[in-house]
Scaffold this motif. Structure first.
Motif, PDB file in Angstrom:
ATOM      1  N   LEU A 102       7.994 -29.296  34.775  1.00  0.00           N
ATOM      2  CA  LEU A 102       6.505 -29.103  34.262  1.00  0.00           C
ATOM      3  C   LEU A 102       5.257 -28.620  34.337  1.00  0.00           C
ATOM      4  N   ALA A 103       5.694 -27.286  32.824  1.00  0.00           N
ATOM      5  CA  ALA A 103       4.027 -26.792  32.909  1.00  0.00           C
ATOM      6  C   ALA A 103       2.372 -27.668  32.391  1.00  0.00           C
ATOM      7  N   ARG A 104       1.600 -27.430  32.952  1.00  0.00           N
ATOM      8  CA  ARG A 104       0.610 -27.404  32.919  1.00  0.00           C
ATOM      9  C   ARG A 104      -0.340 -26.930  32.911  1.00  0.00           C
ATOM     10  N   ARG A 105      -1.565 -27.248  32.298  1.00  0.00           N
ATOM     11  CA  ARG A 105      -3.089 -26.685  32.535  1.00  0.00           C
ATOM     12  C   ARG A 105      -4.078 -27.070  31.655  1.00  0.00           C
ATOM     13  N   GLU A 106      -5.271 -27.757  32.592  1.00  0.00           N
ATOM     14  CA  GLU A 106      -6.100 -28.660  33.142  1.00  0.00           C
ATOM     15  C   GLU A 106      -5.211 -30.028  32.179  1.00  0.00           C
ATOM     16  N   ASP A 107      -5.527 -30.287  30.667  1.00  0.00           N
ATOM     17  CA  ASP A 107      -5.134 -31.420  30.192  1.00  0.00           C
ATOM     18  C   ASP A 107      -3.561 -30.971  29.054  1.00  0.00           C
ATOM     19  N   ASP A 108      -3.616 -30.077  28.947  1.00  0.00           N
ATOM     20  CA  ASP A 108      -2.521 -29.373  28.565  1.00  0.00           C
ATOM     21  C   ASP A 108      -1.089 -30.100  28.811  1.00  0.00           C
ATOM     22  N   GLN A 109       0.583 -29.769  29.410  1.00  0.00           N
ATOM     23  CA  GLN A 109       1.214 -30.171  29.266  1.00  0.00           C
ATOM     24  C   GLN A 109       2.356 -29.951  28.532  1.00  0.00           C
ATOM     25  N   ILE A 110       3.716 -29.179  28.895  1.00  0.00           N
ATOM     26  CA  ILE A 110       4.730 -29.182  28.559  1.00  0.00           C
ATOM     27  C   ILE A 110       6.232 -29.151  29.280  1.00  0.00           C
ATOM     28  N   LEU A 164      -8.850 -17.637  35.415  1.00  0.00           N
ATOM     29  CA  LEU A 164      -9.564 -18.595  34.990  1.00  0.00           C
ATOM     30  C   LEU A 164      -8.383 -19.912  34.040  1.00  0.00           C
ATOM     31  N   ARG A 165      -7.620 -19.306  33.434  1.00  0.00           N
ATOM     32  CA  ARG A 165      -6.243 -19.626  32.804  1.00  0.00           C
ATOM     33  C   ARG A 165      -5.154 -19.725  33.499  1.00  0.00           C
ATOM     34  N   GLN A 166      -4.651 -20.354  34.731  1.00  0.00           N
ATOM     35  CA  GLN A 166      -3.766 -19.774  35.294  1.00  0.00           C
ATOM     36  C   GLN A 166      -2.396 -20.898  34.817  1.00  0.00           C
ATOM     37  N   LEU A 167      -1.222 -20.358  34.842  1.00  0.00           N
ATOM     38  CA  LEU A 167       0.298 -21.350  34.848  1.00  0.00           C
ATOM     39  C   LEU A 167       0.030 -22.313  36.117  1.00  0.00           C
ATOM     40  N   GLU A 168       0.588 -24.376  36.247  1.00  0.00           N
ATOM     41  CA  GLU A 168       0.859 -24.892  36.872  1.00  0.00           C
ATOM     42  C   GLU A 168       2.571 -25.096  36.507  1.00  0.00           C
ATOM     43  N   ILE A 186       5.597 -34.263  44.584  1.00  0.00           N
ATOM     44  CA  ILE A 186       5.398 -33.121  43.730  1.00  0.00           C
ATOM     45  C   ILE A 186       5.597 -31.698  43.925  1.00  0.00           C
ATOM     46  N   SER A 187       6.598 -30.521  44.243  1.00  0.00           N
ATOM     47  CA  SER A 187       6.137 -29.468  44.051  1.00  0.00           C
ATOM     48  C   SER A 187       4.816 -28.533  43.126  1.00  0.00           C
ATOM     49  N   LYS A 188       3.746 -27.926  43.302  1.00  0.00           N
ATOM     50  CA  LYS A 188       3.393 -27.137  42.237  1.00  0.00           C
ATOM     51  C   LYS A 188       3.100 -25.292  42.746  1.00  0.00           C
ATOM     52  N   VAL A 189       3.088 -24.636  42.193  1.00  0.00           N
ATOM     53  CA  VAL A 189       2.246 -23.579  42.286  1.00  0.00           C
ATOM     54  C   VAL A 189       2.137 -23.016  41.055  1.00  0.00           C
ATOM     55  N   THR A 190       0.550 -22.462  41.351  1.00  0.00           N
ATOM     56  CA  THR A 190       0.243 -21.761  40.419  1.00  0.00           C
ATOM     57  C   THR A 190       0.452 -20.683  40.297  1.00  0.00           C
ATOM     58  N   LEU A 191       0.044 -19.824  38.914  1.00  0.00           N
ATOM     59  CA  LEU A 191       0.240 -18.313  39.331  1.00  0.00           C
ATOM     60  C   LEU A 191      -0.680 -17.970  37.459  1.00  0.00           C
ATOM     61  N   PRO A 192      -1.056 -16.781  37.688  1.00  0.00           N
ATOM     62  CA  PRO A 192      -1.595 -16.074  36.178  1.00  0.00           C
ATOM     63  C   PRO A 192      -0.547 -16.062  35.628  1.00  0.00           C
ATOM     64  N   VAL A 193      -0.658 -15.575  34.264  1.00  0.00           N
ATOM     65  CA  VAL A 193       0.937 -14.923  33.277  1.00  0.00           C
ATOM     66  C   VAL A 193      -0.085 -13.366  32.643  1.00  0.00           C
ATOM     67  N   SER A 194       1.454 -12.918  33.399  1.00  0.00           N
ATOM     68  CA  SER A 194       1.805 -11.674  32.883  1.00  0.00           C
ATOM     69  C   SER A 194       1.543 -11.491  31.474  1.00  0.00           C
ATOM     70  N   GLY A 195       2.535 -12.081  30.536  1.00  0.00           N
ATOM     71  CA  GLY A 195       2.414 -11.659  29.573  1.00  0.00           C
ATOM     72  C   GLY A 195       3.143 -12.299  28.801  1.00  0.00           C
ATOM     73  N   ALA A 196       3.766 -12.687  27.143  1.00  0.00           N
ATOM     74  CA  ALA A 196       4.342 -13.875  26.675  1.00  0.00           C
ATOM     75  C   ALA A 196       5.095 -12.443  25.407  1.00  0.00           C
ATOM     76  N   PHE A 197       6.304 -13.360  25.214  1.00  0.00           N
ATOM     77  CA  PHE A 197       7.718 -13.092  24.156  1.00  0.00           C
ATOM     78  C   PHE A 197       7.125 -14.139  23.103  1.00  0.00           C
ATOM     79  N   VAL A 198       7.799 -13.344  21.972  1.00  0.00           N
ATOM     80  CA  VAL A 198       8.763 -14.449  20.529  1.00  0.00           C
ATOM     81  C   VAL A 198       9.601 -13.663  20.617  1.00  0.00           C
ATOM     82  N   LEU A 199      10.580 -14.331  20.569  1.00  0.00           N
ATOM     83  CA  LEU A 199      12.584 -13.753  20.273  1.00  0.00           C
ATOM     84  C   LEU A 199      12.713 -15.147  19.043  1.00  0.00           C
TER      85      LEU A 199
END
Length: 409
Positions: A102-110, A164-168, A186-199
């Protein structure tokens, strides 16, 4: 020139009498023409989609993938791994731990598909050309980063290198459920995003993180879910697969890129087959007009048949006349349809006049791939339909000829 073909050509191209039979023949020719052009274009579209998928999978999937045949994960064997790395034609082997989280940031999740990969991913990944923001970076000094698909990036409103907008990432622990303290499950990790791709849409929920972090998150230390292998020469993939199987044994599945996506390619081939049959059936219906036109032509040319009979014409000659007439109608329409279909496909392949209309599409123009085998199969199918549509009227002409001979006798 063959006599039967010469007579058939005179019947079709004669300008002395433009009868209703001639009109039906032209309609039949038009039907075969449109059907043939549609057949070539649709088959080429399916070929193009199949080739587009191969292009997409080449950017996302390895040349060869190794997985356990019996379980989700397998114990990492450094000795066997090193043997695979040292194989001829093997450029790189990426160790992978993969699972859903489960990926989360504040109230958003996916729900996302997380792939923990080793450090060689950054230098050997084929996703470099698909990066839309940031860069491919999973670890710098002691800092861990996530490299995410476009769907995750947009849904969670992430920004690259924004602390300030890290991925959980949340993953359930392998333990007995603690109902009194749910978060301890639950195990959790929080880390910043380095990049994004669209394929492609199916890869929008991918998240890449360092394998050490993934092992900690999933409690899979000392285990791997797969090896992703890059091969120098695609012609040697079969040989590399054979060598890997000899190293790892039968407890592992070793698949090339097509085998990794076998169900999709199978579905495309089945759809292509059914479309081919449906369009060939439509051409067959259009060819019924050939049958009716030739049947009426036989009745219209009774006097000619009597004359040919009186001159000593054989049954085979009369039959060939009407078979040739049907062939002229069907094959002329088929050839014109082939020229139109091939011309449209060729122009799309070289000029790309029909656009995809997508901002981040792999290719700008709609994919088309013209194959000689499709053209040959189409010609065979049309020829068979032309023969069947012409055979019975030709047989009727022979029967009428025999009745004339019997009457004279």
């Amino acid at each position: 020139m063959n006599l039967s073909f010469h007579i058939a050509k005179k019947y079709f191209f004669s300008r002395k009498k433009r009868s209703f039979i001639h009109f039906i023949s032209l309609i039949s020719m038009l039907g075969v023409c449109v059907g043939t052009a549609s057949l070539i274009i649709v088959l080429s579209v399916f070929n193009g989609l199949e080739e587009l998928n191969r292009t997409i999978f080449k950017s996302s999937d390895p040349d060869v993938k190794v997985k356990s045949a019996n379980s989700k994960a397998f114990d990492f064997d450094p000795e066997a791994f090193q043997k695979i790395v040292e194989l001829d034609n093997v450029i790189n082997v990426i160790q992978v731990i993969e699972d859903n989280a489960l990926a989360r940031r504040e109230d958003d999740q996916i729900i996302v598909q997380v792939k923990g990969v080793d450090s060689t991913f950054e230098t050997h990944s084929q996703l470099k050309e698909s990066v839309i923001d940031g860069e491919i970076l999973l670890k710098y000094e002691e800092e861990n980063y996530a490299f995410v698909g476009g769907g995750v990036y947009n849904t969670l409103n992430l920004q690259t290198f924004n602390y300030l907008r890290q991925l959980e990432l949340w993953y359930p622990k392998n333990q007995k459920m603690n109902v009194l303290n749910p978060e301890s499950n639950i195990s959790k990790v929080t880390l910043p995003v380095s990049g994004a791709f669209v394929l492609e849409q199916q890869f929008d929920n991918l998240v890449y993180i360092p394998i050490e972090l993934m092992a900690k998150l999933t409690e899979m230390e000392g285990e791997r879910t797969s090896y992703e292998i890059q091969v120098a020469n695609e012609n040697q993939i079969a040989q590399v697969k054979k060598e890997i199987k000899s190293i790892l044994g039968d407890s592992f599945e070793v698949k090339d890129r097509d085998e990794q996506n076998a169900s999709l390619y199978r579905a495309i081939k089945i759809e292509k087959l059914f479309i081919f049959i449906a369009l060939l059936f439509i051409i067959g219906i259009a060819s019924f007009n050939i049958f009716f036109a030739l049947t009426m032509l036989v009745l219209d040319k009774k006097e000619d048949i009597k004359t040919l009979s009186a001159l000593g014409a054989s049954e085979s000659l009369v039959k060939r006349i009407f078979l040739s007439e049907g062939g002229i109608i069907a094959l002329t329409g088929g050839i014109i349809g082939l020229i139109i279909g091939v011309g449209i496909c060729w122009s799309q392949m070289h000029f790309g006049w029909l656009k995809m209309g997508m901002q981040y599409a792999i290719v700008d123009a709609y994919p088309i791939l013209l194959k000689t085998s499709d053209v040959i199969i189409s010609i065979i199918g049309i020829s068979l339909i032309a023969f069947l549509a012409s055979y019975f009227p030709a047989k009727k002409a022979v029967k009428f000829m025999n009745e004339t001979i019997t009457t004279i006798s």
